[in-house]
Design a protein around this motif. Sequence first.
Motif, PDB file in Angstrom:
ATOM      1  N   TRP A   1       0.856  -1.184   0.000  1.00 24.82           N
ATOM      2  CA  TRP A   1       0.000   0.000   0.000  1.00 24.82           C
ATOM      3  C   TRP A   1       0.890   1.231   0.000  1.00 24.82           C
ATOM      4  O   TRP A   1       1.962   1.237   0.612  1.00 24.82           O
ATOM      5  N   PRO A   2       0.476   2.308  -0.677  1.00 26.49           N
ATOM      6  CA  PRO A   2       1.307   3.528  -0.702  1.00 26.49           C
ATOM      7  C   PRO A   2       1.256   4.278   0.624  1.00 26.49           C
ATOM      8  O   PRO A   2       0.339   4.094   1.427  1.00 26.49           O
ATOM      9  N   GLU A   3       2.244   5.102   0.823  1.00 25.30           N
ATOM     10  CA  GLU A   3       2.294   6.009   1.969  1.00 25.30           C
ATOM     11  C   GLU A   3       2.288   7.450   1.461  1.00 25.30           C
ATOM     12  O   GLU A   3       2.783   7.740   0.369  1.00 25.30           O
ATOM     13  N   VAL A   4       1.748   8.347   2.268  1.00 24.55           N
ATOM     14  CA  VAL A   4       1.720   9.766   1.911  1.00 24.55           C
ATOM     15  C   VAL A   4       3.077  10.395   2.201  1.00 24.55           C
ATOM     16  O   VAL A   4       3.603  10.281   3.307  1.00 24.55           O
ATOM     17  N   VAL A   5       3.643  11.047   1.186  1.00 20.03           N
ATOM     18  CA  VAL A   5       4.873  11.806   1.366  1.00 20.03           C
ATOM     19  C   VAL A   5       4.563  13.240   1.786  1.00 20.03           C
ATOM     20  O   VAL A   5       5.177  13.791   2.689  1.00 20.03           O
ATOM     21  N   LYS A   6       3.578  13.853   1.107  1.00 15.45           N
ATOM     22  CA  LYS A   6       3.213  15.233   1.421  1.00 15.45           C
ATOM     23  C   LYS A   6       1.771  15.480   1.038  1.00 15.45           C
ATOM     24  O   LYS A   6       1.348  15.138  -0.069  1.00 15.45           O
TER      25      LYS A   6
ATOM     26  N   LEU B   1       7.924  24.161   0.860  1.00 16.39           N
ATOM     27  CA  LEU B   1       8.288  23.433  -0.349  1.00 16.39           C
ATOM     28  C   LEU B   1       9.786  23.392  -0.580  1.00 16.39           C
ATOM     29  O   LEU B   1      10.256  22.679  -1.465  1.00 16.39           O
ATOM     30  N   ASP B   2      10.553  24.156   0.225  1.00 18.09           N
ATOM     31  CA  ASP B   2      12.004  24.133   0.068  1.00 18.09           C
ATOM     32  C   ASP B   2      12.549  22.730   0.314  1.00 18.09           C
ATOM     33  O   ASP B   2      13.452  22.268  -0.382  1.00 18.09           O
ATOM     34  N   SER B   3      11.993  22.061   1.311  1.00 18.33           N
ATOM     35  CA  SER B   3      12.419  20.706   1.646  1.00 18.33           C
ATOM     36  C   SER B   3      11.265  19.968   2.306  1.00 18.33           C
ATOM     37  O   SER B   3      10.649  20.485   3.243  1.00 18.33           O
ATOM     38  N   VAL B   4      10.968  18.801   1.793  1.00 23.37           N
ATOM     39  CA  VAL B   4       9.887  17.954   2.322  1.00 23.37           C
ATOM     40  C   VAL B   4      10.490  16.625   2.755  1.00 23.37           C
ATOM     41  O   VAL B   4      11.156  15.947   1.964  1.00 23.37           O
ATOM     42  N   THR B   5      10.270  16.252   4.004  1.00 19.62           N
ATOM     43  CA  THR B   5      10.786  14.983   4.518  1.00 19.62           C
ATOM     44  C   THR B   5       9.653  14.155   5.086  1.00 19.62           C
ATOM     45  O   THR B   5       8.780  14.679   5.784  1.00 19.62           O
ATOM     46  N   ALA B   6       9.641  12.880   4.778  1.00 19.22           N
ATOM     47  CA  ALA B   6       8.626  11.972   5.311  1.00 19.22           C
ATOM     48  C   ALA B   6       9.277  10.645   5.659  1.00 19.22           C
ATOM     49  O   ALA B   6      10.163  10.165   4.937  1.00 19.22           O
ATOM     50  N   ARG B   7       8.836  10.067   6.754  1.00 14.95           N
ATOM     51  CA  ARG B   7       9.262   8.712   7.106  1.00 14.95           C
ATOM     52  C   ARG B   7       8.216   7.730   6.590  1.00 14.95           C
ATOM     53  O   ARG B   7       7.026   8.045   6.512  1.00 14.95           O
TER      54      ARG B   7
ATOM     55  N   GLN C   1       7.683  -8.727   4.546  1.00 13.80           N
ATOM     56  CA  GLN C   1       8.930  -8.097   4.976  1.00 13.80           C
ATOM     57  C   GLN C   1       8.729  -6.596   5.118  1.00 13.80           C
ATOM     58  O   GLN C   1       8.096  -5.951   4.285  1.00 13.80           O
ATOM     59  N   VAL C   2       9.252  -6.041   6.203  1.00 14.42           N
ATOM     60  CA  VAL C   2       9.109  -4.611   6.482  1.00 14.42           C
ATOM     61  C   VAL C   2      10.217  -3.834   5.781  1.00 14.42           C
ATOM     62  O   VAL C   2      11.385  -4.220   5.807  1.00 14.42           O
ATOM     63  N   ILE C   3       9.816  -2.763   5.141  1.00 21.86           N
ATOM     64  CA  ILE C   3      10.732  -1.853   4.454  1.00 21.86           C
ATOM     65  C   ILE C   3      10.484  -0.475   5.042  1.00 21.86           C
ATOM     66  O   ILE C   3       9.374   0.054   4.936  1.00 21.86           O
ATOM     67  N   GLU C   4      11.473   0.141   5.658  1.00 20.84           N
ATOM     68  CA  GLU C   4      11.250   1.427   6.301  1.00 20.84           C
ATOM     69  C   GLU C   4      12.419   2.367   6.078  1.00 20.84           C
ATOM     70  O   GLU C   4      13.530   1.946   5.748  1.00 20.84           O
ATOM     71  N   GLY C   5      12.149   3.631   6.254  1.00 24.47           N
ATOM     72  CA  GLY C   5      13.189   4.624   6.062  1.00 24.47           C
ATOM     73  C   GLY C   5      12.596   6.010   5.928  1.00 24.47           C
ATOM     74  O   GLY C   5      11.542   6.309   6.493  1.00 24.47           O
ATOM     75  N   SER C   6      13.251   6.855   5.152  1.00 25.88           N
ATOM     76  CA  SER C   6      12.785   8.228   4.986  1.00 25.88           C
ATOM     77  C   SER C   6      13.118   8.721   3.585  1.00 25.88           C
ATOM     78  O   SER C   6      14.011   8.193   2.914  1.00 25.88           O
TER      79      SER C   6
END
Length: 431
Positions: A277-282, A294-300, A393-398
């Motif tokens: 399933w997708p995750e929301v980035v922004k 909008l200069d920098s967008v970070t999501a985990r 399997q879990v895939i995680e990060g940022s």
Amino acid sequence: MQSRGDYSNGFHELEPVEEKRVPGFSSFGRAKRRSNRGGAPDTRDGLANGVRVSDQLGEQKPLETQKSPPPCTDFDVAYFHSYAHVGIHEEMIKDRARTETYKEAIMQHQSLIQGKVVVDVGCGTGILSIFCAQAGAKRVYAVDASDIAVQAKEVVKANGLSDKVIVLHGRVEDVEIDEEVDVIISEWMGYMLLYESMLGSVITARDRWLKPGGLILPSHATLYMAPVTHPERYSHSIDFWRNVYGIDMSAMMQLAKQCAFEEPSVESISGENVLTWPEVVKHIDCQTVKIQELDSVTARYKFKSMMRAPMHGFGFWFDVEFSKPPSSPAKTTSATSVASGSSSMSPSREGYQKKRSNPSDALVLSTSPEAPPTHWQQTIVYFYDPIDVEQDQVIEGSVTLSQSKENRRFMNIHLEYSSAGRSFVKESVMR
């Protein structure tokens, strides 16, 4: 796209490293990248940067003086110049999902447009401005910095709308409109939603001219990501070199990987390529978003694979929603466009549903792998080498998306990923 031997964008099993930015002057072309339409000054046909519309409309109460706009750089000039090519506009207009959804959104909100003042940011050939005039707008300011504004003025004239649609040739940051407006419409979305940085021009128009509670179309935007598998693409680009007419050319594979996967790829995938399933980035609310965001967008992110498959990278896509302001009494119709509603992949996520102001009647243009195809397609950030993942399997990060300091229309992508005790970093530039 240029290949740089001193810059590697593959996934590395390393500690995170400082992000590299690729300088240089790159041309923009619709075949590979979209460009912004709010650009370089030009005085042809009487369409001048900084033109004041009060000369055409009579005296208007001047708005509060704005601070000096950012300078127009050489990158901006090249960016705007690319939009003078008719092929770019032909591609956009022929995208039926895009164009028909915008037309339907205008008709759904006709009660908020009829008799009102509209600004079309990055008007291109003027088609959205004309739709708004046909919906009964009192006046439409069609703003575009590209030389296509010259043709837009002729298109407006040919349709007998010169009294309603005023074409302003210049950047939104530079042109003058001496009245408040009720509606802002813009097709500002770039590949991966934020590439091109055109949303900043919409925000500028909002802050300069939009009345409190005014309508912005689209009203919301959401960027998604998910791990993807794409063995056919990998085989076509890389495995080909293992045996070429009976000759072992595997020595070419490393260079082939760099050339094929150094930069993000704009292409079409299907729901079968998506591993989770997708995750929301922004998520963006166009009424409240600030340019600085909008200069920098970070999501985990944290994904769980739904299948056993080689993971070839991450896919990105977006939805935009056309909703009336929360306080607006206007009615919306139950009509459904060819692109209305997201794919079954995206809106079924509870977190996404909570972002919508009214999921039952909101009109949505989706670029999901399961939605009707659009010219935006999807954006894939490929690894140099696939990573085998097991079911569950879990895939995680940022992920961090930031504007390049050399050219704000380029986008730096910094991905960190870990799974099964292994950690990776990938850096890439979308240019």
